[in-house]
Design a protein around this motif. Structure first.
Motif, short mmCIF file in Angstrom:
data_model
loop_
_atom_site.label_atom_id
_atom_site.label_comp_id
_atom_site.label_asym_id
_atom_site.label_seq_id
_atom_site.Cartn_x
_atom_site.Cartn_y
_atom_site.Cartn_z
N GLU A 86 0.80 -1.22 0.00
CA GLU A 86 0.00 0.00 0.00
C GLU A 86 0.84 1.27 0.00
OE1 GLU A 86 1.64 -1.05 3.40
OE2 GLU A 86 -0.03 -2.28 2.70
N SER A 87 2.14 1.16 -0.17
CA SER A 87 3.01 2.33 -0.10
C SER A 87 3.95 2.38 -1.30
CB SER A 87 3.83 2.31 1.19
OG SER A 87 4.80 3.34 1.18
N ASN A 88 4.17 3.59 -1.82
CA ASN A 88 5.13 3.77 -2.90
C ASN A 88 6.56 3.90 -2.40
OD1 ASN A 88 3.51 3.83 -5.35
ND2 ASN A 88 2.61 5.71 -4.55
N THR A 89 6.76 3.87 -1.10
CA THR A 89 8.11 4.05 -0.55
C THR A 89 8.89 2.75 -0.45
OG1 THR A 89 7.36 3.81 1.75
CG2 THR A 89 7.29 6.03 0.79
N PHE A 121 -2.53 -2.00 -3.33
CA PHE A 121 -3.52 -0.98 -2.98
C PHE A 121 -2.93 0.42 -3.05
CE2 PHE A 121 -4.59 -4.71 -0.19
CZ PHE A 121 -5.72 -5.10 -0.89
N ARG A 122 -1.82 0.61 -3.76
CA ARG A 122 -1.16 1.92 -3.76
C ARG A 122 -2.03 3.01 -4.38
NH1 ARG A 122 4.41 0.70 -6.52
NH2 ARG A 122 3.08 -0.81 -7.63
N SER A 123 -2.85 2.63 -5.31
CA SER A 123 -3.81 3.58 -5.89
C SER A 123 -5.20 3.12 -5.46
CB SER A 123 -3.70 3.60 -7.41
OG SER A 123 -4.70 4.44 -7.97
N ALA A 124 -5.82 3.90 -4.59
CA ALA A 124 -7.07 3.47 -3.97
C ALA A 124 -8.14 3.14 -5.00
CB ALA A 124 -7.58 4.55 -3.03
N GLY A 125 -8.15 3.84 -6.12
CA GLY A 125 -9.18 3.59 -7.11
C GLY A 125 -8.79 2.58 -8.16
#
Length: 259
Positions: free
Chosen positions: A144-147, A182-186
């Motif tokens: 869920e993170s781009n880092t 899930f990094r992009s919620a949509g």
């Protein structure tokens, strides 16, 4: 109207400490699902799996009451309240082990404590984790993170890779591995682990712009390179097919031959 799917949840220490009530609910859900009546259209795989776990535990010498109680526990984590798997130093020191089953057994011992209500909170009973993992076909890791990615964060190969190796040790079969992205919620999607690793390696370690920008830094940048190489090796131990020989060849060309 859909078939029940049996799950095992592997929790890290932080989630265990912050979300104990949710872990209880997951185990409660498994018990409720196991009691649901099966139909031809919707077979109850959870009930069948719990029954198989109960038989396996009785065969290991547990009393019928113990086996029945432990068979439906599906949340496991660090033994003795530990926060990690304690396998990373072992994995990255190749001289400390000769067979990957040694790493797998260490993972199973360190991460096989049950997390359920009462005296089943942080209780380690030999064989319970293995019984729950029997029949596992897929390992899934949320992202869920781009880092961070599968190569840049060591905890990914530690937990996802470690669980993959543990499943192979228990079942004799290598499970499929996927990221729930899930990094992009949509725009959530599922990505196969090997693809996710290939994408990250091309975007970072083999990307001239990334290399140039990171190389302009100092000691922390050098450590970032080193950690990512170590994590690549970690995946090579845990799930060799997701690290292609071509990746090692490319890394050698770029970083040793300075292409």
């Amino acid at each position: 109207g859909r078939p029940r799917v049996d799950v095992v949840v592997q929790t890290a220490g932080q989630f265990r400490d912050l979300a104990a009530s949710r872990l209880y609910l997951i185990n409660k859900a498994v018990r409720l699902a196991a009691q649901t009546e099966a139909t031809v259209e919707a077979p109850n795989v959870v009930a069948a799996s719990v029954a198989a776990s109960e038989r396996a535990l009785k065969a290991r010498g547990l009393s019928p009451a113990q086996a029945r109680r432990l068979a439906s526990v599906r949340v496991f984590g660090g033994a003795n309240g530990a926060y990690g798997t304690n396998i990373m130093e072992m994995v990255e020191s190749g001289g400390r082990w000769s067979e990957d089953s040694e790493v797998a057994r260490t993972y199973l011992s360190n991460m096989g404590a049950t997390y359920d209500e009462g005296d089943l909170w942080s209780q380690y009973t030999e064989g319970v984790f293995e019984a729950a993992l029997e029949g596992t076909e897929v390992v899934v890791q949320p992202r869920e993170s781009n880092t961070w990615g599968p190569l840049s964060l060591d905890h990914v190969y530690e937990f996802m890779g470690g669980l993959n190796l543990a499943v192979r040790e228990v079942t004799g079969q290598d499970p499929d591995a996927y990221f729930n992205d899930f990094r992009s919620a949509g725009n959530a999607f599922v990505q196969e682990a090997g693809e996710a690793i290939a994408v990250e390696s091309r975007a970072t370690l083999l990307n001239p712009k990334y290399i140039a920008d990171l190389a302009a830094g100092g000691a922390s940048s050098a450590e970032k390179f080193a950690e990512t190489f170590r994590n690549t090796y970690g995946w090579n131990v845990m799930k060799p097919e997701v690290i292609k020989d071509s990746l090692w060849n490319d890394l050698h060309e770029v970083y040793v031959r300075d292409r």
